[in-house]
Scaffold this motif. Structure first.
Motif, PDB file in Angstrom:
ATOM      1  N   ASP A   1      87.914  57.986   3.708  1.00 35.34           N
ATOM      2  CA  ASP A   1      86.597  57.385   3.561  1.00 35.34           C
ATOM      3  C   ASP A   1      86.555  56.361   2.437  1.00 35.34           C
ATOM      4  N   THR A   2      87.587  56.329   1.588  1.00 36.69           N
ATOM      5  CA  THR A   2      87.658  55.285   0.559  1.00 36.69           C
ATOM      6  C   THR A   2      87.797  53.915   1.212  1.00 36.69           C
ATOM      7  N   ASP A   3      88.390  53.886   2.418  1.00 37.66           N
ATOM      8  CA  ASP A   3      88.483  52.615   3.143  1.00 37.66           C
ATOM      9  C   ASP A   3      87.089  52.074   3.463  1.00 37.66           C
ATOM     10  N   TYR A   4      86.191  52.999   3.828  1.00 36.22           N
ATOM     11  CA  TYR A   4      84.831  52.565   4.146  1.00 36.22           C
ATOM     12  C   TYR A   4      84.159  51.986   2.904  1.00 36.22           C
ATOM     13  N   TRP A   5      84.277  52.675   1.799  1.00 36.68           N
ATOM     14  CA  TRP A   5      83.602  52.194   0.593  1.00 36.68           C
ATOM     15  C   TRP A   5      84.224  50.908   0.074  1.00 36.68           C
ATOM     16  N   ALA A   6      85.485  50.676   0.413  1.00 43.42           N
ATOM     17  CA  ALA A   6      86.098  49.390   0.074  1.00 43.42           C
ATOM     18  C   ALA A   6      85.441  48.263   0.874  1.00 43.42           C
ATOM     19  N   LEU A   7      85.116  48.551   2.141  1.00 39.93           N
ATOM     20  CA  LEU A   7      84.399  47.568   2.956  1.00 39.93           C
ATOM     21  C   LEU A   7      83.005  47.308   2.382  1.00 39.93           C
ATOM     22  N   VAL A   8      82.341  48.373   1.960  1.00 39.29           N
ATOM     23  CA  VAL A   8      81.017  48.223   1.373  1.00 39.29           C
ATOM     24  C   VAL A   8      81.090  47.349   0.125  1.00 39.29           C
ATOM     25  N   GLU A   9      82.084  47.617  -0.701  1.00 41.44           N
ATOM     26  CA  GLU A   9      82.247  46.844  -1.938  1.00 41.44           C
ATOM     27  C   GLU A   9      82.514  45.373  -1.626  1.00 41.44           C
ATOM     28  N   GLN A  10      83.250  45.116  -0.560  1.00 37.89           N
ATOM     29  CA  GLN A  10      83.639  43.753  -0.188  1.00 37.89           C
ATOM     30  C   GLN A  10      82.504  42.988   0.484  1.00 37.89           C
ATOM     31  N   LEU A  11      81.700  43.669   1.293  1.00 33.75           N
ATOM     32  CA  LEU A  11      80.779  42.967   2.182  1.00 33.75           C
ATOM     33  C   LEU A  11      79.304  43.200   1.888  1.00 33.75           C
ATOM     34  N   CYS A  12      78.998  44.170   1.032  1.00 29.84           N
ATOM     35  CA  CYS A  12      77.602  44.555   0.870  1.00 29.84           C
ATOM     36  C   CYS A  12      77.060  44.257  -0.522  1.00 29.84           C
ATOM     37  N   LEU A  13      75.743  44.330  -0.587  1.00 30.34           N
ATOM     38  CA  LEU A  13      75.016  44.120  -1.835  1.00 30.34           C
ATOM     39  C   LEU A  13      74.108  45.324  -2.054  1.00 30.34           C
ATOM     40  N   LYS A  14      74.084  45.842  -3.275  1.00 29.15           N
ATOM     41  CA  LYS A  14      73.250  47.005  -3.575  1.00 29.15           C
ATOM     42  C   LYS A  14      72.037  46.557  -4.389  1.00 29.15           C
ATOM     43  N   GLU A  15      70.864  47.060  -3.991  1.00 29.71           N
ATOM     44  CA  GLU A  15      69.617  46.705  -4.652  1.00 29.71           C
ATOM     45  C   GLU A  15      68.865  47.987  -5.035  1.00 29.71           C
ATOM     46  N   THR A  16      68.297  47.979  -6.223  1.00 26.95           N
ATOM     47  CA  THR A  16      67.515  49.132  -6.678  1.00 26.95           C
ATOM     48  C   THR A  16      66.046  48.899  -6.387  1.00 26.95           C
ATOM     49  N   ARG A  17      65.408  49.876  -5.744  1.00 26.69           N
ATOM     50  CA  ARG A  17      63.974  49.816  -5.454  1.00 26.69           C
ATOM     51  C   ARG A  17      63.280  50.970  -6.174  1.00 26.69           C
ATOM     52  N   TYR A  18      62.025  50.711  -6.625  1.00 32.03           N
ATOM     53  CA  TYR A  18      61.335  51.688  -7.453  1.00 32.03           C
ATOM     54  C   TYR A  18      60.153  52.360  -6.752  1.00 32.03           C
ATOM     55  N   ASP A  19      59.886  51.966  -5.516  1.00 35.37           N
ATOM     56  CA  ASP A  19      58.718  52.545  -4.841  1.00 35.37           C
ATOM     57  C   ASP A  19      59.041  52.911  -3.394  1.00 35.37           C
ATOM     58  N   VAL A  20      60.263  53.334  -3.160  1.00 40.68           N
ATOM     59  CA  VAL A  20      60.672  53.712  -1.811  1.00 40.68           C
ATOM     60  C   VAL A  20      59.959  54.996  -1.391  1.00 40.68           C
ATOM     61  N   ALA A  21      59.490  55.027  -0.152  1.00 45.62           N
ATOM     62  CA  ALA A  21      58.753  56.193   0.336  1.00 45.62           C
ATOM     63  C   ALA A  21      59.696  57.328   0.711  1.00 45.62           C
ATOM     64  N   VAL A  22      59.404  58.524   0.183  1.00 46.86           N
ATOM     65  CA  VAL A  22      60.129  59.729   0.588  1.00 46.86           C
ATOM     66  C   VAL A  22      59.102  60.790   0.961  1.00 46.86           C
ATOM     67  N   LEU A  23      59.496  61.621   1.903  1.00 46.12           N
ATOM     68  CA  LEU A  23      58.584  62.645   2.389  1.00 46.12           C
ATOM     69  C   LEU A  23      58.503  63.787   1.379  1.00 46.12           C
ATOM     70  N   ALA A  24      57.287  64.137   0.987  1.00 41.22           N
ATOM     71  CA  ALA A  24      57.079  65.202  -0.001  1.00 41.22           C
ATOM     72  C   ALA A  24      57.377  66.565   0.613  1.00 41.22           C
ATOM     73  N   SER A  25      57.350  67.600  -0.229  1.00 43.63           N
ATOM     74  CA  SER A  25      57.699  68.951   0.214  1.00 43.63           C
ATOM     75  C   SER A  25      56.738  69.492   1.264  1.00 43.63           C
ATOM     76  N   ASP A  26      55.525  68.934   1.319  1.00 44.53           N
ATOM     77  CA  ASP A  26      54.572  69.413   2.326  1.00 44.53           C
ATOM     78  C   ASP A  26      54.850  68.830   3.711  1.00 44.53           C
ATOM     79  N   ARG A  27      55.841  67.922   3.791  1.00 44.32           N
ATOM     80  CA  ARG A  27      56.269  67.295   5.046  1.00 44.32           C
ATOM     81  C   ARG A  27      55.149  66.469   5.678  1.00 44.32           C
ATOM     82  N   LYS A  28      54.135  66.120   4.889  1.00 47.56           N
ATOM     83  CA  LYS A  28      53.040  65.315   5.404  1.00 47.56           C
ATOM     84  C   LYS A  28      52.785  64.071   4.562  1.00 47.56           C
ATOM     85  N   THR A  29      53.013  64.200   3.273  1.00 52.80           N
ATOM     86  CA  THR A  29      52.673  63.123   2.342  1.00 52.80           C
ATOM     87  C   THR A  29      53.924  62.360   1.917  1.00 52.80           C
TER      88      THR A  29
END
Length: 486
Positions: free
Chosen positions: A203-231
């Motif tokens: 799987d290191t081969d895959y991450w080498a492709l990611v490193e070569q071809l991709c861009l990583k961005e940090t987001r601060y307000d990404v939506a995740v489902l809360a523990s109540d599975r509704k909010t």
């Protein structure tokens, strides 16, 4: 006229055959054919070349030798029909010497007709291995002289270029909705193993492709489902998207063009026909790289007859139209509301109500869901939490620069006629004229590209189409874009 020679060139057929031999297609072929025709006919012949599209270097060679262009403007209008009409016109005027440059057996009736009138016929074909038994038999007849193009012109080898495989594979993963970062929950690694791009268990081969071809961005307000599975609540997250540079965007446009061409004709497309649009000016190297990439990811195949065809179900929307559709839907709606996002439920409704692409399945729930996943994986939209709900927000991406530029240009061009019913055909003609004045086209390379632009804008409620008319509707997004247009 009896002493006048006639040169008729089926350029798409010749170019496709030469490409199939692994040789370059360039203006040297035109120069060599002209020299051959002059020598064979002891003077300058009347000459015509038919093709779906000619690149500028070929046009320059044709103009230099006074060769007339016969463009094939519609799928039903084939080069053999156009050139046969030309040949019969010359025959009726008394011409008796013809050079036909083609390997297409559809020219057999023309050859028979010319021979019946005692005309001298020479056939120059692109690849002896691709001649049908019927044409081979015809060329063996007394009265027909035939030559391999290699006996007329010096053919130059093309160097194999497989550099596009890894990028196309990652692009295909995003089309299928795979998230490129984080844990592999859907089998993306197994696909890459199957495409022979990473080694099993590494799987290191895959991450080498990611490193070569991709861009990583940090987001601060990404939506995740809360523990109540509704909010839905906001959190920090790292997004991993393909890094789209100008050069990679050109690769995507090429892949998109070929994918749509193959999907439109599942039985196969001549390589010469594919050598148009974004491949104008290409000697075959770029087309090779594009086809090689699509073959690698299992979307295309090269057939024994020298054509290329789609594998599996047609992908008529290509890589870009689904992304454009999501982008315009969100942009149009958020500007209308004066908001920065819309709920995913509203996005599903907008896509499902007006459709994606054409055909009976354009409103299918499965297509809508797959398109949204594609847009998220590509970085065209992202999820944000708004008042406990999951919303979609546009992420400005080069993948959608074309549709934004096209809409801005149309809105600015017709700003004084917003809300008026206009002839759709007149708009299409104007789009083509505007592109002719630009080094890089805004609306695409062919009629199907311009129709695609209007379709996406209409499905997003920015244009109303009815009975051959098109009405450009007032919109806040259009006002925003056109306000900065020159």
């Amino acid at each position: 006229m009896a002493d006048k020679g006639v040169l008729l060139v089926d350029w798409d057929n010749l170019a496709g055959a030469v490409l199939g031999r692994g040789k370059k297609v360039d203006r040297d072929l035109v120069d060599a054919l002209w020299r051959f025709a002059r020598e064979r006919m002891q003077g300058s012949p009347s000459a015509h070349m038919a093709a779906t599209q000619f690149d500028p270097s070929i046009v320059a060679a044709m103009q230099e030798h006074f060769i007339s262009s016969d463009p094939v403007r519609a799928a039903k209008e084939q080069a053999d029909i156009l050139l046969t009409v030309r040949a019969m016109d010359y025959l009726h005027q008394g011409a008796q010497r013809f050079i036909l440059v083609t390997g297409d057996q559809d020219f057999i009736p023309l050859i028979e007709r010319l021979l019946r009138d005692d005309a001298q016929v020479t056939v120059v074909y692109g690849d002896p291995r691709k001649l049908s038994p019927e044409l081979t038999k015809m060329l063996s007849n007394v009265g027909v002289d035939s030559l391999d193009i290699a006996d007329v012109a010096s053919l130059t080898d093309r160097r194999a270029d497989t550099s596009g495989r890894a990028f196309a594979a990652m692009l295909e993963l995003t089309r299928r909705g795979f998230i490129l970062g984080g844990k592999d929950r859907g089998g993306r690694f197994e696909l890459l193993v199957g495409w022979d791009l990473v080694s099993p268990g590494e799987d290191t081969d895959y991450w080498a492709l990611v490193e070569q071809l991709c861009l990583k961005e940090t987001r601060y307000d990404v939506a995740v489902l809360a523990s109540d599975r509704k909010t839905w609540t906001p959190t920090n997250a790292t997004r991993t998207y393909l890094e789209i540079t100008d050069a990679r965007m050109e690769e995507i446009i090429a892949l998109d063009d070929v994918l749509r061409s193959l999907s439109a004709r599942p039985t196969g497309v001549s390589l010469g026909v594919l050598l148009s649009g974004p491949f104008v000016g290409d000697d075959g190297t770029k087309l090779d790289r594009t086809l090689d990439a699509l073959v690698t990811v299992g979307l295309a195949r090269r057939q024994p007859d020298g054509t290329a065809s789609i594998v599996g179900n047609p992908i008529t929307l290509g890589y870009l139209e689904p992304l454009w559709r999501v982008h315009t839907a969100v942009q149009a709606e958020t500007h209308r509301r004066g908001a920065t996002s819309i709920s995913f439920r509203d996005l599903e409704r907008l896509l499902g109500t007006y459709g994606i692409g054409q055909g009976k399945d354009s409103r299918a729930a499965g297509l809508v869901q797959a398109t949204i996943k594609h847009a998220q994986a590509s970085g065209v939209i992202d999820s944000v939490a708004v008042s406990g709900k999951r919303h979609a927000r546009v992420v400005h991406s080069m993948l959608c620069a074309t549709i934004e530029r096209a809409y801005r240009t149309i809105y600015a061009e017709y700003r004084d006629r917003i809300g008026q019913a206009l002839s759709e055909q007149d708009i299409l003609v104007r789009m083509e004229a505007l592109d002719e004045s630009m080094s890089t086209p805004t609306f695409g390379y062919a009629s199907r590209d311009r129709h695609r632009i209007l379709r996406v804008l209409a499905q997003s409620g920015l244009i109303r189409r009815r009975d051959g008319s098109a009405t450009i509707l007032a919109s806040r997004w259009g006002d925003t874009l056109a306000g900065g247009a020159k």
